[in-house]
Design a protein around this motif. Sequence first.
Motif, mmCIF file in Angstrom:
data_model
loop_
_atom_site.group_PDB
_atom_site.id
_atom_site.type_symbol
_atom_site.label_atom_id
_atom_site.label_comp_id
_atom_site.label_asym_id
_atom_site.label_seq_id
_atom_site.Cartn_x
_atom_site.Cartn_y
_atom_site.Cartn_z
ATOM 1 N N ALA A 266 0.946 -0.975 0.052
ATOM 2 C CA ALA A 266 0.458 -0.006 -0.073
ATOM 3 C C ALA A 266 1.377 1.306 -0.019
ATOM 4 N N SER B 280 1.265 5.805 -1.073
ATOM 5 C CA SER B 280 -0.119 6.807 -1.111
ATOM 6 C C SER B 280 0.846 7.785 -2.143
ATOM 7 N N LEU C 117 -5.157 8.591 -11.324
ATOM 8 C CA LEU C 117 -6.787 7.518 -11.031
ATOM 9 C C LEU C 117 -5.165 7.486 -9.892
ATOM 10 N N ALA D 3 -3.959 8.951 -4.187
ATOM 11 C CA ALA D 3 -4.783 7.870 -3.991
ATOM 12 C C ALA D 3 -3.623 6.224 -3.257
ATOM 13 N N ARG D 4 -4.461 6.393 -2.242
ATOM 14 C CA ARG D 4 -3.951 4.642 -1.445
ATOM 15 C C ARG D 4 -3.931 3.675 -2.648
ATOM 16 N N LEU D 5 -2.308 3.161 -2.760
ATOM 17 C CA LEU D 5 -2.642 2.185 -3.908
ATOM 18 C C LEU D 5 -2.429 1.146 -3.262
ATOM 19 N N HIS D 6 -2.791 -0.076 -3.613
ATOM 20 C CA HIS D 6 -2.716 -1.589 -3.703
ATOM 21 C C HIS D 6 -2.058 -2.443 -4.326
ATOM 22 N N GLN E 100 -4.499 -1.259 -7.492
ATOM 23 C CA GLN E 100 -6.207 -0.537 -7.513
ATOM 24 C C GLN E 100 -5.871 0.444 -6.539
ATOM 25 N N VAL E 101 -6.961 1.409 -6.232
ATOM 26 C CA VAL E 101 -6.910 2.491 -5.713
ATOM 27 C C VAL E 101 -8.244 2.372 -5.379
ATOM 28 N N ASP E 102 -8.656 2.705 -3.914
ATOM 29 C CA ASP E 102 -9.786 2.886 -3.346
ATOM 30 C C ASP E 102 -10.818 1.571 -3.726
ATOM 31 N N ASP E 103 -9.976 0.277 -4.089
ATOM 32 C CA ASP E 103 -10.528 -0.876 -3.692
ATOM 33 C C ASP E 103 -10.812 -1.089 -5.459
ATOM 34 N N ARG E 104 -10.535 -0.235 -6.330
ATOM 35 C CA ARG E 104 -11.251 -0.477 -7.582
ATOM 36 C C ARG E 104 -10.149 -0.589 -8.766
#
Length: 120
Positions: A5, A7, A62, A66-69, A92-96
């Motif tokens: 994760a 930022s 995007l 954002a908080r990235l995974h 993923q950004v915001d679970d998308r």
Amino acid sequence: MTTGALSGSSCGRKICALDGDTVVIGREHIRIANIDAPELRRSKCDAEKRLAVVAKRRLEELLAGARLHVNRGDPETGRTSDRYGRTLATIQVDDRDVGDILVSEGLARNWTGKRQPWCN
């Protein structure tokens, strides 16, 4: 497959979009594994070049702030890097899923294992 994760921040700091399907996070070059975006540097026609610019800008939007995974490894093949040595991963950004977003907006297409032309 590992997940990290992060930022997001602007290009030149931690995260930089090179085109619509490649980002640099720190020093790691990441190729988004599940999409194919138009080529920015090796465009075959003006339409591809224009779409590539829009795809890169959208990817930057995007990722910005954002908080990235980052899910390392190609979900289809399990490969961890491409022929250029870039890490293969989904983001993923915001679970998308970023790739799914770009595909749904017509700025990329699902990766089928080989490049398809963007020009008619």
